[in-house]
Structure formats: C-alpha cells, structure tokens
Design a protein around this motif. Structure first.
Motif, PDB file in Angstrom:
ATOM      1  N   ILE A 113       0.865  -1.179   0.000  1.00 36.38           N
ATOM      2  CA  ILE A 113       0.000   0.000   0.000  1.00 36.38           C
ATOM      3  C   ILE A 113       0.899   1.226   0.000  1.00 36.38           C
ATOM      4  O   ILE A 113       1.752   1.387   0.874  1.00 36.38           O
ATOM      5  N   LEU A 114       0.712   2.054  -1.019  1.00 34.97           N
ATOM      6  CA  LEU A 114       1.527   3.255  -1.193  1.00 34.97           C
ATOM      7  C   LEU A 114       0.645   4.490  -1.069  1.00 34.97           C
ATOM      8  O   LEU A 114      -0.575   4.405  -1.193  1.00 34.97           O
ATOM      9  N   ASN A 115       1.268   5.632  -0.851  1.00 32.68           N
ATOM     10  CA  ASN A 115       0.544   6.906  -0.788  1.00 32.68           C
ATOM     11  C   ASN A 115       1.079   7.836  -1.857  1.00 32.68           C
ATOM     12  O   ASN A 115       2.280   7.915  -2.069  1.00 32.68           O
ATOM     13  N   GLY A 116       0.153   8.517  -2.525  1.00 32.09           N
ATOM     14  CA  GLY A 116       0.548   9.500  -3.528  1.00 32.09           C
ATOM     15  C   GLY A 116      -0.344   9.432  -4.745  1.00 32.09           C
ATOM     16  O   GLY A 116      -1.451   8.896  -4.705  1.00 32.09           O
ATOM     17  N   ASP A 117       0.158   9.974  -5.836  1.00 29.66           N
ATOM     18  CA  ASP A 117      -0.554   9.941  -7.100  1.00 29.66           C
ATOM     19  C   ASP A 117      -0.443   8.532  -7.670  1.00 29.66           C
ATOM     20  O   ASP A 117       0.667   8.026  -7.869  1.00 29.66           O
ATOM     21  N   ALA A 118      -1.571   7.884  -7.925  1.00 29.01           N
ATOM     22  CA  ALA A 118      -1.576   6.480  -8.356  1.00 29.01           C
ATOM     23  C   ALA A 118      -0.721   6.271  -9.599  1.00 29.01           C
ATOM     24  O   ALA A 118       0.042   5.306  -9.676  1.00 29.01           O
ATOM     25  N   ARG A 119      -0.818   7.174 -10.555  1.00 31.63           N
ATOM     26  CA  ARG A 119      -0.071   7.013 -11.808  1.00 31.63           C
ATOM     27  C   ARG A 119       1.426   6.956 -11.550  1.00 31.63           C
ATOM     28  O   ARG A 119       2.123   6.055 -12.020  1.00 31.63           O
ATOM     29  N   GLU A 120       1.919   7.915 -10.810  1.00 33.06           N
ATOM     30  CA  GLU A 120       3.353   8.004 -10.550  1.00 33.06           C
ATOM     31  C   GLU A 120       3.840   6.886  -9.633  1.00 33.06           C
ATOM     32  O   GLU A 120       4.897   6.300  -9.858  1.00 33.06           O
ATOM     33  N   MET A 121       3.060   6.580  -8.599  1.00 29.40           N
ATOM     34  CA  MET A 121       3.485   5.573  -7.628  1.00 29.40           C
ATOM     35  C   MET A 121       3.538   4.172  -8.252  1.00 29.40           C
ATOM     36  O   MET A 121       4.448   3.396  -7.950  1.00 29.40           O
ATOM     37  N   ILE A 122       2.588   3.860  -9.116  1.00 31.45           N
ATOM     38  CA  ILE A 122       2.597   2.553  -9.777  1.00 31.45           C
ATOM     39  C   ILE A 122       3.816   2.437 -10.684  1.00 31.45           C
ATOM     40  O   ILE A 122       4.514   1.423 -10.682  1.00 31.45           O
ATOM     41  N   CYS A 123       4.094   3.485 -11.456  1.00 31.79           N
ATOM     42  CA  CYS A 123       5.260   3.457 -12.343  1.00 31.79           C
ATOM     43  C   CYS A 123       6.554   3.330 -11.548  1.00 31.79           C
ATOM     44  O   CYS A 123       7.453   2.568 -11.916  1.00 31.79           O
ATOM     45  N   GLU A 124       6.673   4.068 -10.443  1.00 27.99           N
ATOM     46  CA  GLU A 124       7.867   3.986  -9.602  1.00 27.99           C
ATOM     47  C   GLU A 124       8.017   2.586  -9.012  1.00 27.99           C
ATOM     48  O   GLU A 124       9.122   2.033  -8.966  1.00 27.99           O
ATOM     49  N   ALA A 125       6.905   2.001  -8.560  1.00 28.46           N
ATOM     50  CA  ALA A 125       6.953   0.677  -7.943  1.00 28.46           C
ATOM     51  C   ALA A 125       7.373  -0.393  -8.946  1.00 28.46           C
ATOM     52  O   ALA A 125       8.127  -1.309  -8.591  1.00 28.46           O
ATOM     53  N   THR A 126       6.927  -0.287 -10.198  1.00 30.11           N
ATOM     54  CA  THR A 126       7.329  -1.290 -11.195  1.00 30.11           C
ATOM     55  C   THR A 126       8.838  -1.269 -11.397  1.00 30.11           C
ATOM     56  O   THR A 126       9.461  -2.312 -11.545  1.00 30.11           O
ATOM     57  N   GLU A 127       9.394  -0.078 -11.360  1.00 30.38           N
ATOM     58  CA  GLU A 127      10.836   0.054 -11.557  1.00 30.38           C
ATOM     59  C   GLU A 127      11.613  -0.428 -10.332  1.00 30.38           C
ATOM     60  O   GLU A 127      12.556  -1.206 -10.451  1.00 30.38           O
ATOM     61  N   LYS A 128      11.198   0.013  -9.141  1.00 30.98           N
ATOM     62  CA  LYS A 128      11.907  -0.356  -7.918  1.00 30.98           C
ATOM     63  C   LYS A 128      11.832  -1.854  -7.647  1.00 30.98           C
ATOM     64  O   LYS A 128      12.791  -2.455  -7.182  1.00 30.98           O
ATOM     65  N   MET A 129      10.684  -2.456  -7.935  1.00 25.32           N
ATOM     66  CA  MET A 129      10.495  -3.878  -7.639  1.00 25.32           C
ATOM     67  C   MET A 129      10.942  -4.771  -8.795  1.00 25.32           C
ATOM     68  O   MET A 129      10.921  -5.984  -8.675  1.00 25.32           O
ATOM     69  N   GLN A 130      11.330  -4.150  -9.901  1.00 25.59           N
ATOM     70  CA  GLN A 130      11.823  -4.863 -11.084  1.00 25.59           C
ATOM     71  C   GLN A 130      10.877  -5.995 -11.495  1.00 25.59           C
ATOM     72  O   GLN A 130      11.279  -7.139 -11.644  1.00 25.59           O
ATOM     73  N   VAL A 131       9.612  -5.633 -11.677  1.00 30.53           N
ATOM     74  CA  VAL A 131       8.631  -6.633 -12.070  1.00 30.53           C
ATOM     75  C   VAL A 131       8.745  -6.946 -13.551  1.00 30.53           C
ATOM     76  O   VAL A 131       9.227  -6.128 -14.342  1.00 30.53           O
ATOM     77  N   ASP A 132       8.304  -8.140 -13.907  1.00 27.37           N
ATOM     78  CA  ASP A 132       8.341  -8.580 -15.300  1.00 27.37           C
ATOM     79  C   ASP A 132       7.129  -8.100 -16.085  1.00 27.37           C
ATOM     80  O   ASP A 132       7.189  -7.977 -17.311  1.00 27.37           O
ATOM     81  N   LEU A 133       6.024  -7.831 -15.375  1.00 31.22           N
ATOM     82  CA  LEU A 133       4.787  -7.451 -16.044  1.00 31.22           C
ATOM     83  C   LEU A 133       3.898  -6.677 -15.083  1.00 31.22           C
ATOM     84  O   LEU A 133       3.744  -7.064 -13.922  1.00 31.22           O
ATOM     85  N   LEU A 134       3.325  -5.579 -15.550  1.00 38.68           N
ATOM     86  CA  LEU A 134       2.345  -4.795 -14.803  1.00 38.68           C
ATOM     87  C   LEU A 134       0.984  -5.072 -15.412  1.00 38.68           C
ATOM     88  O   LEU A 134       0.806  -4.962 -16.630  1.00 38.68           O
ATOM     89  N   ILE A 135       0.019  -5.432 -14.569  1.00 40.99           N
ATOM     90  CA  ILE A 135      -1.343  -5.697 -15.028  1.00 40.99           C
ATOM     91  C   ILE A 135      -2.287  -4.714 -14.356  1.00 40.99           C
ATOM     92  O   ILE A 135      -2.225  -4.516 -13.141  1.00 40.99           O
ATOM     93  N   MET A 136      -3.139  -4.118 -15.175  1.00 38.59           N
ATOM     94  CA  MET A 136      -4.107  -3.153 -14.665  1.00 38.59           C
ATOM     95  C   MET A 136      -5.467  -3.421 -15.278  1.00 38.59           C
ATOM     96  O   MET A 136      -5.569  -3.903 -16.395  1.00 38.59           O
ATOM     97  N   GLY A 137      -6.488  -3.061 -14.528  1.00 35.57           N
ATOM     98  CA  GLY A 137      -7.843  -3.151 -15.042  1.00 35.57           C
ATOM     99  C   GLY A 137      -8.195  -1.882 -15.785  1.00 35.57           C
ATOM    100  O   GLY A 137      -7.514  -0.856 -15.679  1.00 35.57           O
ATOM    101  N   SER A 138      -9.263  -1.969 -16.522  1.00 35.21           N
ATOM    102  CA  SER A 138      -9.761  -0.809 -17.256  1.00 35.21           C
ATOM    103  C   SER A 138     -11.115  -0.443 -16.689  1.00 35.21           C
ATOM    104  O   SER A 138     -12.002  -1.288 -16.573  1.00 35.21           O
ATOM    105  N   ARG A 139     -11.269   0.821 -16.306  1.00 38.15           N
ATOM    106  CA  ARG A 139     -12.555   1.255 -15.761  1.00 38.15           C
ATOM    107  C   ARG A 139     -13.548   1.602 -16.854  1.00 38.15           C
ATOM    108  O   ARG A 139     -14.703   1.840 -16.585  1.00 38.15           O
TER     109      ARG A 139
END
Length: 177
Positions: A113-139
């Motif tokens: 659970i992170l705090n901040g702007d969702a767009r920026e925090m998700i992008c930062e987390a993908t980089e820091k955690m070195q994930v292979d794939l980011l999956i998101m839903g579409s509203r």
C-alpha cells in the motif's frame, strides 16, 4: 524462472477482474511432475498487489462559532484523522480481498500500500520492484471523462518501465455489477 507480476488494485470491479484474469491465465495452479505423477504448490512466481491511497490533505476552513465564541464543529485535525483512518481501513479491506483471491488459487502474493498519485506511484513501484509485467484493469471511462480525469492505465502504459497488460472486462461484466 519465477515471474514477478504486479497487479494494481483498487475498489473497482475492473481491477479485481484484472487480478482474476492474471490468476486464471498466467499462473498454473498446480505444477505436475509427469515423472512420478505428483503435484506441488505453484512455485512459478509471485504477484505483488499494489494499492495506492491518494495523499490526504488537511485544509483549514473557517469554523463557525457558537455562543461565547466556542466552536461547535469538530476540529480540523480530528476530522482529518478520522478520514485517514477510514481510508486506511478501506485500503486494508481491498488488499485483504485481493490476497484471499491469490490464496484461493495457491499463488504466492504480497500486498503493498503506497501513498501519492496512483499514476506516478505505480510506475515507480514497477521500476523499484523490477517486475516482469504490470497488469491493470480498465474502468472504461468515456472519452470526455478520460480527457478531464486522465486514465491511470493510459499514463502507466506510456511511463512504466515494464511491459503492461490492460485487462478489459467483457461487456456483460459491467452489466452484472
């Protein structure tokens, strides 16, 4: 190789559908050893469930005074603390539901659970955690709402440092919920 997948979750049906899709389509529930016919718990990877709480800002508003100059509304810090607590409880409930979905499919998962702007925090987390794939839903925002509100998934598609998969629920999924 163990796959590291990040799924962005929030209270929307779209994000939970995306998590369900990932669990059903990317992770085999059981790995079968054809040599001896045994099965073992899924060791193929991990799902990071990322939920972003918006930054909470306490704004000062004038408080009407009662007789003898006594304020008759709760103080701003009390209201702010109450709203923060409610937000944290909501985030914990979302993470708990998503973790249970992973547990039911026998997929290793961790919630973040992170705090901040969702767009920026998700992008930062993908980089820091070195994930292979980011999956998101579409509203499924319409063009006008997307233009004014912006789309988190659209932003991440252009700025995330990992491949991104945007899962759109089938048309009948929206009608059921």
């Amino acid at each position: 190789m163990k796959m590291k997948v990040m799924v962005a979750i929030d209270e929307s049906d779209g994000s939970l559908y995306a998590l369900k899709w990932a669990l059903d389509n990317l992770f085999n529930i059981m790995a079968t050893d054809t040599m001896n016919g045994t099965t073992s718990e899924n060791e193929e990877g991990i799902v990071f469930l990322v939920h972003v709480e918006p930054n909470f800002h306490t704004y000062a508003y004038p408080i009407p005074m009662g007789p003898a100059g006594v304020a008759f509304y709760p103080s701003i810090p009390e209201v702010g603390d109450s709203l923060k607590k409610a937000q944290q409880e909501k985030s914990a409930a979302i993470a708990s539901q998503a973790l249970q979905m992973c547990k039911d499919k026998q997929v290793k998962a961790e919630s973040v659970i992170l705090n901040g702007d969702a767009r920026e925090m998700i992008c930062e987390a993908t980089e820091k955690m070195q994930v292979d794939l980011l999956i998101m839903g579409s509203r499924g925002l319409g063009k006008l709402k997307r233009a004014f509100l912006g789309s988190v998934s659209d932003y991440c598609a252009h700025h995330a440092k990992a491949p991104i998969l945007i899962v759109k629920p089938p048309e009948d999924h929206h009608k059921k919920h």
